[in-house]
Design a protein around this motif. Structure first.
Motif, PDB file in Angstrom:
ATOM      1  N   ASP A 147       0.811  -1.219   0.000  1.00  0.00           N
ATOM      2  CA  ASP A 147       0.000   0.000   0.000  1.00  0.00           C
ATOM      3  C   ASP A 147       0.841   1.264   0.000  1.00  0.00           C
ATOM      4  N   SER A 148       2.141   1.144   0.285  1.00  0.00           N
ATOM      5  CA  SER A 148       3.025   2.308   0.206  1.00  0.00           C
ATOM      6  C   SER A 148       3.460   2.585  -1.230  1.00  0.00           C
ATOM      7  N   LEU A 149       3.209   1.637  -2.123  1.00  0.00           N
ATOM      8  CA  LEU A 149       3.613   1.780  -3.519  1.00  0.00           C
ATOM      9  C   LEU A 149       2.509   2.385  -4.374  1.00  0.00           C
ATOM     10  N   CYS A 150       1.289   1.888  -4.180  1.00  0.00           N
ATOM     11  CA  CYS A 150       0.166   2.294  -5.015  1.00  0.00           C
ATOM     12  C   CYS A 150      -1.118   1.765  -4.382  1.00  0.00           C
ATOM     13  N   PRO A 151      -2.287   2.161  -4.887  1.00  0.00           N
ATOM     14  CA  PRO A 151      -3.531   1.601  -4.350  1.00  0.00           C
ATOM     15  C   PRO A 151      -3.589   0.088  -4.513  1.00  0.00           C
ATOM     16  N   GLN A 195     -18.530 -16.655  -5.915  1.00  0.00           N
ATOM     17  CA  GLN A 195     -17.766 -17.687  -5.198  1.00  0.00           C
ATOM     18  C   GLN A 195     -17.447 -17.247  -3.779  1.00  0.00           C
ATOM     19  N   LEU A 196     -16.882 -16.050  -3.636  1.00  0.00           N
ATOM     20  CA  LEU A 196     -16.611 -15.489  -2.307  1.00  0.00           C
ATOM     21  C   LEU A 196     -17.603 -14.362  -2.065  1.00  0.00           C
ATOM     22  N   ASP A 197     -18.351 -14.454  -0.964  1.00  0.00           N
ATOM     23  CA  ASP A 197     -19.364 -13.450  -0.643  1.00  0.00           C
ATOM     24  C   ASP A 197     -18.712 -12.089  -0.407  1.00  0.00           C
ATOM     25  N   SER A 198     -19.187 -11.079  -1.125  1.00  0.00           N
ATOM     26  CA  SER A 198     -18.560  -9.762  -1.051  1.00  0.00           C
ATOM     27  C   SER A 198     -18.758  -9.107   0.312  1.00  0.00           C
ATOM     28  N   ALA A 199     -19.908  -9.337   0.957  1.00  0.00           N
ATOM     29  CA  ALA A 199     -20.136  -8.773   2.283  1.00  0.00           C
ATOM     30  C   ALA A 199     -19.184  -9.391   3.307  1.00  0.00           C
ATOM     31  N   LYS A 200     -18.914 -10.672   3.157  1.00  0.00           N
ATOM     32  CA  LYS A 200     -17.970 -11.337   4.057  1.00  0.00           C
ATOM     33  C   LYS A 200     -16.567 -10.753   3.881  1.00  0.00           C
ATOM     34  N   LEU A 201     -16.169 -10.539   2.621  1.00  0.00           N
ATOM     35  CA  LEU A 201     -14.867  -9.929   2.376  1.00  0.00           C
ATOM     36  C   LEU A 201     -14.816  -8.524   2.967  1.00  0.00           C
ATOM     37  N   ALA A 202     -15.889  -7.759   2.829  1.00  0.00           N
ATOM     38  CA  ALA A 202     -15.940  -6.413   3.405  1.00  0.00           C
ATOM     39  C   ALA A 202     -15.739  -6.468   4.917  1.00  0.00           C
ATOM     40  N   ASP A 203     -16.384  -7.442   5.572  1.00  0.00           N
ATOM     41  CA  ASP A 203     -16.230  -7.582   7.026  1.00  0.00           C
ATOM     42  C   ASP A 203     -14.789  -7.890   7.403  1.00  0.00           C
ATOM     43  N   TRP A 204     -14.139  -8.767   6.657  1.00  0.00           N
ATOM     44  CA  TRP A 204     -12.739  -9.102   6.955  1.00  0.00           C
ATOM     45  C   TRP A 204     -11.849  -7.864   6.833  1.00  0.00           C
ATOM     46  N   ILE A 205     -12.054  -7.090   5.767  1.00  0.00           N
ATOM     47  CA  ILE A 205     -11.252  -5.887   5.545  1.00  0.00           C
ATOM     48  C   ILE A 205     -11.433  -4.898   6.692  1.00  0.00           C
ATOM     49  N   LEU A 206     -12.681  -4.730   7.140  1.00  0.00           N
ATOM     50  CA  LEU A 206     -12.948  -3.811   8.250  1.00  0.00           C
ATOM     51  C   LEU A 206     -12.359  -4.329   9.554  1.00  0.00           C
ATOM     52  N   GLN A 207     -12.502  -5.621   9.814  1.00  0.00           N
ATOM     53  CA  GLN A 207     -11.979  -6.201  11.050  1.00  0.00           C
ATOM     54  C   GLN A 207     -10.466  -6.047  11.139  1.00  0.00           C
ATOM     55  N   ASP A 208      -9.795  -6.206  10.012  1.00  0.00           N
ATOM     56  CA  ASP A 208      -8.334  -6.124  10.004  1.00  0.00           C
ATOM     57  C   ASP A 208      -7.821  -4.715   9.703  1.00  0.00           C
ATOM     58  N   ARG A 209      -8.758  -3.776   9.494  1.00  0.00           N
ATOM     59  CA  ARG A 209      -8.401  -2.367   9.239  1.00  0.00           C
ATOM     60  C   ARG A 209      -7.364  -2.250   8.120  1.00  0.00           C
ATOM     61  N   LEU A 210      -7.655  -2.912   7.024  1.00  0.00           N
ATOM     62  CA  LEU A 210      -6.703  -2.938   5.914  1.00  0.00           C
ATOM     63  C   LEU A 210      -6.761  -1.657   5.080  1.00  0.00           C
ATOM     64  N   PRO A 211      -5.618  -1.185   4.606  1.00  0.00           N
ATOM     65  CA  PRO A 211      -5.561  -0.002   3.741  1.00  0.00           C
ATOM     66  C   PRO A 211      -5.769  -0.390   2.275  1.00  0.00           C
ATOM     67  N   VAL A 212      -6.895  -1.057   2.001  1.00  0.00           N
ATOM     68  CA  VAL A 212      -7.181  -1.542   0.652  1.00  0.00           C
ATOM     69  C   VAL A 212      -8.575  -1.094   0.243  1.00  0.00           C
ATOM     70  N   ARG A 213      -8.861  -1.180  -1.036  1.00  0.00           N
ATOM     71  CA  ARG A 213     -10.191  -0.883  -1.571  1.00  0.00           C
ATOM     72  C   ARG A 213     -10.895  -2.182  -1.923  1.00  0.00           C
ATOM     73  N   LEU A 214     -12.125  -2.355  -1.439  1.00  0.00           N
ATOM     74  CA  LEU A 214     -12.949  -3.472  -1.868  1.00  0.00           C
ATOM     75  C   LEU A 214     -13.409  -3.189  -3.291  1.00  0.00           C
ATOM     76  N   GLN A 215     -13.159  -4.122  -4.185  1.00  0.00           N
ATOM     77  CA  GLN A 215     -13.532  -3.944  -5.585  1.00  0.00           C
ATOM     78  C   GLN A 215     -14.575  -4.992  -5.986  1.00  0.00           C
ATOM     79  N   LEU A 216     -15.710  -4.516  -6.449  1.00  0.00           N
ATOM     80  CA  LEU A 216     -16.725  -5.384  -7.033  1.00  0.00           C
ATOM     81  C   LEU A 216     -16.749  -5.132  -8.531  1.00  0.00           C
TER      82      LEU A 216
END
Length: 212
Positions: A164-168, A177-198
């Protein structure tokens, strides 16, 4: 000459340019066989076109944004000349690449969307890790995630390589296949500096719309 599967005008379905009207040039051929690939029709066939033919067809749409995709565009060496010609014409150009081939010779005006292959893709061994050294702030890294194991693997790469220090950085679930809401929850729980992309194009027009 380049072998082209299709040239079409649609909304950008992915990356930070999502929703923007874009001309897509889909080149033919790919050295990878990801298990979730939705453009396998571009593995072979296509039409041989001169660079000036491609440029003429793109100009008919009078676009601002142009994306070169595949298949794997960099599998055709003449794709580099096409990217430069598109930039010279004043278009805002992006390249969607699997990350398996060297991106160092791509015109620096191009936004390179580097897809780092996860274990779930079946092609993790094909990642060309030196590509990370060439990324700039105008580029983007994408992880397409099949399951929790892919997510954990991507998080480890994100943190150890400080991506994330290099680029988005984009985290995208495999469609249906992978539930997008579940992925969103994981990203929030881990406070990741990433963008959820659908994949906007699939949400609008359905799964079988890669070449819309």
């Amino acid at each position: 000459m380049l072998r082209v599967t299709e040239i079409f005008y649609s909304l950008q379905g992915e990356t930070s340019r999502v929703g923007l009207p874009t001309v897509f040039i889909r080149l033919t051929g790919c050295p990878l066989r990801c298990g979730y690939c939705d453009t396998s029709y571009a593995f072979s066939g296509g039409k041989r076109m001169h660079l000036d033919e491609i440029m003429h067809e793109v100009a008919l749409f009078a676009p601002h944004y142009v994306t070169l995709t595949g298949g794997e565009p960099l599998a055709q060496t003449n794709s580099l000349a096409l990217l430069t010609a598109l930039c010279d014409q004043g278009y805002a150009v992006s390249l969607e690449t699997s990350g398996a081939l060297d991106i160092s010779h791509v015109d620096t005006r191009v936004s390179r969307i580097l897809d780092i292959k996860t274990p779930g893709s079946g092609e993790v061994a094909k990642n060309h890790w030196r590509n990370i050294d060439y990324l700039t702030a105008q580029d983007e890294i994408k992880f397409v995630l099949c399951d929790r194991a892919d997510y954990d693997w991507a998080v480890e790469k994100l943190r150890t390589l400080k991506l994330d220090s290099l680029c988005p950085v984009l985290f995208s679930p495999v469609f249906n296949q992978l539930d997008s809401a579940k992925l969103a929850d994981w990203i929030l729980q881990d406070r990741l500096p990433v963008r959820l992309q659908l994949q906007l194009h699939k949400l609008l027009w359905g799964e079988e719309c890669a070449g819309r």
